[in-house]
Motif scaffolding. Structure first.
Motif, PDB file in Angstrom:
ATOM      1  N   ARG A 166      -1.319  -5.413  -9.556  1.00  0.00           N
ATOM      2  CA  ARG A 166       0.039  -5.469 -10.109  1.00  0.00           C
ATOM      3  C   ARG A 166       0.013  -5.120 -11.604  1.00  0.00           C
ATOM      4  NH1 ARG A 166       4.494  -7.094  -8.084  1.00  0.00           N
ATOM      5  NH2 ARG A 166       3.402  -7.983  -6.310  1.00  0.00           N
ATOM      6  N   ASN A 167      -0.960  -5.687 -12.324  1.00  0.00           N
ATOM      7  CA  ASN A 167      -1.064  -5.383 -13.758  1.00  0.00           C
ATOM      8  C   ASN A 167      -1.344  -3.902 -13.981  1.00  0.00           C
ATOM      9  OD1 ASN A 167      -0.589  -8.035 -14.389  1.00  0.00           O
ATOM     10  ND2 ASN A 167      -2.760  -8.577 -14.543  1.00  0.00           N
ATOM     11  N   HIS A 206     -10.870   2.381  -6.408  1.00  0.00           N
ATOM     12  CA  HIS A 206     -11.208   0.951  -6.507  1.00  0.00           C
ATOM     13  C   HIS A 206     -10.023   0.035  -6.175  1.00  0.00           C
ATOM     14  CE1 HIS A 206      -9.415   1.944 -10.345  1.00  0.00           C
ATOM     15  NE2 HIS A 206      -9.403   0.686 -10.710  1.00  0.00           N
ATOM     16  N   LEU A 207      -8.909   0.587  -5.713  1.00  0.00           N
ATOM     17  CA  LEU A 207      -7.746  -0.237  -5.383  1.00  0.00           C
ATOM     18  C   LEU A 207      -7.514  -0.255  -3.873  1.00  0.00           C
ATOM     19  CD1 LEU A 207      -5.206   0.972  -8.097  1.00  0.00           C
ATOM     20  CD2 LEU A 207      -6.824  -0.918  -8.241  1.00  0.00           C
ATOM     21  N   SER A 208      -6.643  -1.168  -3.437  1.00  0.00           N
ATOM     22  CA  SER A 208      -6.335  -1.178  -1.998  1.00  0.00           C
ATOM     23  C   SER A 208      -4.946  -0.635  -1.719  1.00  0.00           C
ATOM     24  CB  SER A 208      -6.481  -2.596  -1.436  1.00  0.00           C
ATOM     25  OG  SER A 208      -5.672  -3.480  -2.174  1.00  0.00           O
ATOM     26  N   ALA A 209      -4.085  -0.598  -2.747  1.00  0.00           N
ATOM     27  CA  ALA A 209      -2.718  -0.108  -2.538  1.00  0.00           C
ATOM     28  C   ALA A 209      -2.508   1.231  -3.226  1.00  0.00           C
ATOM     29  CB  ALA A 209      -1.711  -1.122  -3.070  1.00  0.00           C
ATOM     30  N   ALA A 210      -1.551   2.010  -2.693  1.00  0.00           N
ATOM     31  CA  ALA A 210      -1.209   3.295  -3.302  1.00  0.00           C
ATOM     32  C   ALA A 210      -0.566   3.069  -4.669  1.00  0.00           C
ATOM     33  CB  ALA A 210      -0.251   4.058  -2.395  1.00  0.00           C
ATOM     34  N   LEU A 246      -0.203   2.913   1.427  1.00  0.00           N
ATOM     35  CA  LEU A 246       1.223   2.820   1.093  1.00  0.00           C
ATOM     36  C   LEU A 246       1.822   1.550   1.717  1.00  0.00           C
ATOM     37  CD1 LEU A 246       3.138   4.371  -0.635  1.00  0.00           C
ATOM     38  CD2 LEU A 246       3.789   5.778   1.307  1.00  0.00           C
ATOM     39  N   ARG A 247       1.350   1.216   2.912  1.00  0.00           N
ATOM     40  CA  ARG A 247       1.795  -0.021   3.580  1.00  0.00           C
ATOM     41  C   ARG A 247       1.389  -1.231   2.740  1.00  0.00           C
ATOM     42  NH1 ARG A 247      -0.733   0.787   8.253  1.00  0.00           N
ATOM     43  NH2 ARG A 247       0.912   2.226   8.823  1.00  0.00           N
ATOM     44  N   LEU A 279       4.583  -3.799  -4.673  1.00  0.00           N
ATOM     45  CA  LEU A 279       4.135  -3.220  -5.945  1.00  0.00           C
ATOM     46  C   LEU A 279       5.035  -2.059  -6.362  1.00  0.00           C
ATOM     47  CD1 LEU A 279       0.281  -3.149  -5.259  1.00  0.00           C
ATOM     48  CD2 LEU A 279       1.500  -4.650  -6.849  1.00  0.00           C
ATOM     49  N   PRO A 280       5.317  -1.936  -7.654  1.00  0.00           N
ATOM     50  CA  PRO A 280       6.090  -0.775  -8.125  1.00  0.00           C
ATOM     51  C   PRO A 280       5.225   0.476  -8.114  1.00  0.00           C
ATOM     52  CG  PRO A 280       5.421  -2.121  -9.989  1.00  0.00           C
ATOM     53  CD  PRO A 280       4.916  -2.832  -8.756  1.00  0.00           C
ATOM     54  N   LEU A 281       5.796   1.582  -7.694  1.00  0.00           N
ATOM     55  CA  LEU A 281       5.054   2.849  -7.593  1.00  0.00           C
ATOM     56  C   LEU A 281       5.723   3.928  -8.428  1.00  0.00           C
ATOM     57  CD1 LEU A 281       4.731   2.995  -3.696  1.00  0.00           C
ATOM     58  CD2 LEU A 281       2.965   2.271  -5.274  1.00  0.00           C
ATOM     59  N   VAL A 282       5.056   5.073  -8.514  1.00  0.00           N
ATOM     60  CA  VAL A 282       5.632   6.256  -9.168  1.00  0.00           C
ATOM     61  C   VAL A 282       5.813   7.339  -8.108  1.00  0.00           C
ATOM     62  CG1 VAL A 282       5.418   7.874 -11.086  1.00  0.00           C
ATOM     63  CG2 VAL A 282       4.168   5.699 -11.149  1.00  0.00           C
ATOM     64  N   TRP A 283       6.961   8.007  -8.164  1.00  0.00           N
ATOM     65  CA  TRP A 283       7.206   9.132  -7.249  1.00  0.00           C
ATOM     66  C   TRP A 283       7.265  10.398  -8.098  1.00  0.00           C
ATOM     67  CZ3 TRP A 283      11.314   8.771  -2.768  1.00  0.00           C
ATOM     68  CH2 TRP A 283      11.157   9.861  -1.911  1.00  0.00           C
ATOM     69  N   PHE A 284       6.246  11.242  -7.959  1.00  0.00           N
ATOM     70  CA  PHE A 284       6.203  12.499  -8.710  1.00  0.00           C
ATOM     71  C   PHE A 284       6.890  13.602  -7.913  1.00  0.00           C
ATOM     72  CE2 PHE A 284       2.471  10.255 -10.494  1.00  0.00           C
ATOM     73  CZ  PHE A 284       2.863  10.249 -11.824  1.00  0.00           C
TER      74      PHE A 284
END
Ligand SMILES: [Zn+2]
Length: 305
Positions: A7-8, A60-64, A107-108, A115-120
């Motif tokens: 999240r950070n 190294h992360l689990s989420a997109a 993504l799931r 979590l907040p994401l970025v859409w390019f």
């Protein structure tokens, strides 16, 4: 994986994009090279974009962390149509058809952890507009897609029941404001080499994308062929039919009553002296304004006084 850490990291990515945008005076596009370079978090470099199109999850992360929509060249069907559900909320397709693909799982995971994401969004080859923050709020396995809220207010929209017309219009308006308009603006400004088509002003933060046929007109789509890059003054003047564009010669026409008026330097240099000036056009021919749309708009201009 530590969700708090992720999240950070996501928040740091959004802050980095915000800072870059502020430095750019409110208009900032990103090249794929700099997005792959990314930003630094906890002493580690974190790329913001995948080498290949689609969903991006740093190793190294689990989420997109981000999703990407590739650039649609002028003249091709824009990706807006099939990217929006009947409820007005944008959708993002699975990578392939397997829901268990690692990208779809990533993504799931972002959805489950909210979590907040970025859409390019590609606005030119290898150039992106960063829409952020966005949230994956639902999955539609039968359609191989996720629903993506592009505005805080869309996060609480119920997607599993019938939607009223009012709700749909509200959700659509948010999608338009948060995605379609900024992507249209960026595409048009880039196509016109970041200059006003009338006066050639080259300050992107003072430029807009004007619709030739208005938003709401059946052919008033947010596509480059229906756009003109105009500075704020010339955008307002065009919208109010103080200036028009002759479709046969592609020159600026200033309305007769404005030409005869007398006022300070803005009227003289900013408007009156633009009469007869050739339109500054995109280098790419397919990005030029559509002649049939210009014709129709010209009729409106000729009858306005
Ligand atoms: Zn201008």
């Amino acid at each position: 994986m530590d969700t708090e850490y992720e999240r950070n990291l996501h928040n740091a990515a959004l802050t980095w994009l915000d800072d870059q945008t502020r430095i750019g005076g409110g208009f900032r596009l990103f090249s794929s090279a700099e997005l792959r370079e990314g930003f630094t978090f906890g002493g580690q470099r974190v790329p913001l974009l995948a080498p290949q199109p689609g969903i991006w999850k740093p190793r190294h992360l689990s989420a997109a962390l981000s999703i990407r929509t590739t650039f649609t060249p002028p003249g091709s069907r824009p990706p807006y149509d099939d990217a929006v559900g009947e409820d007005g909320m944008p959708r993002y397709k699975y990578r392939g058809e397997d829901p268990g693909h690692s990208d779809n799982r990533a993504l799931r995971s972002a959805m489950e952890d909210r979590l907040p994401l970025v859409w390019f969004w590609g606005v030119a080859p290898a150039v992106y507009e960063a829409i952020h923050p966005v949230w994956v709020i639902a999955e539609e396995p039968l359609r191989h897609q996720f629903a993506v809220a592009v505005d805080e207010a869309q996060r609480s929209v119920p997607l599993d029941g019938p939607v009223t017309d009012d709700d749909r219009r509200y959700v659509e308006r948010l999608t338009k404001a948060r995605v379609h308009q900024p992507v249209f603006r960026a595409q048009v400004i880039v196509a016109y080499d970041q200059r006003c088509a009338v006066c050639r002003l080259k300050y992107p933060s003072l430029l807009d994308a004007a619709h030739i046929l208005r938003d709401g007109h059946p052919r008033g789509d947010p596509v480059v062929e229906n756009g003109l890059a105009l500075c704020k003054i010339h955008h307002a003047a065009f919208d109010q039919n103080l200036i028009g564009v002759r479709p046969d010669r592609l020159v600026v026409e200033v309305r007769p009553d404005i030409r005869e008026d007398h006022d300070g330097p803005m009227l003289l240099h900013g408007l009156k002296e633009m009469h007869g000036v050739p339109l500054h056009l995109p280098a790419v021919r397919r990005a030029h304004p559509d002649p049939t749309r210009l014709e129709e708009r010209w009729e409106e201009f000729r009858h306005a006084v």
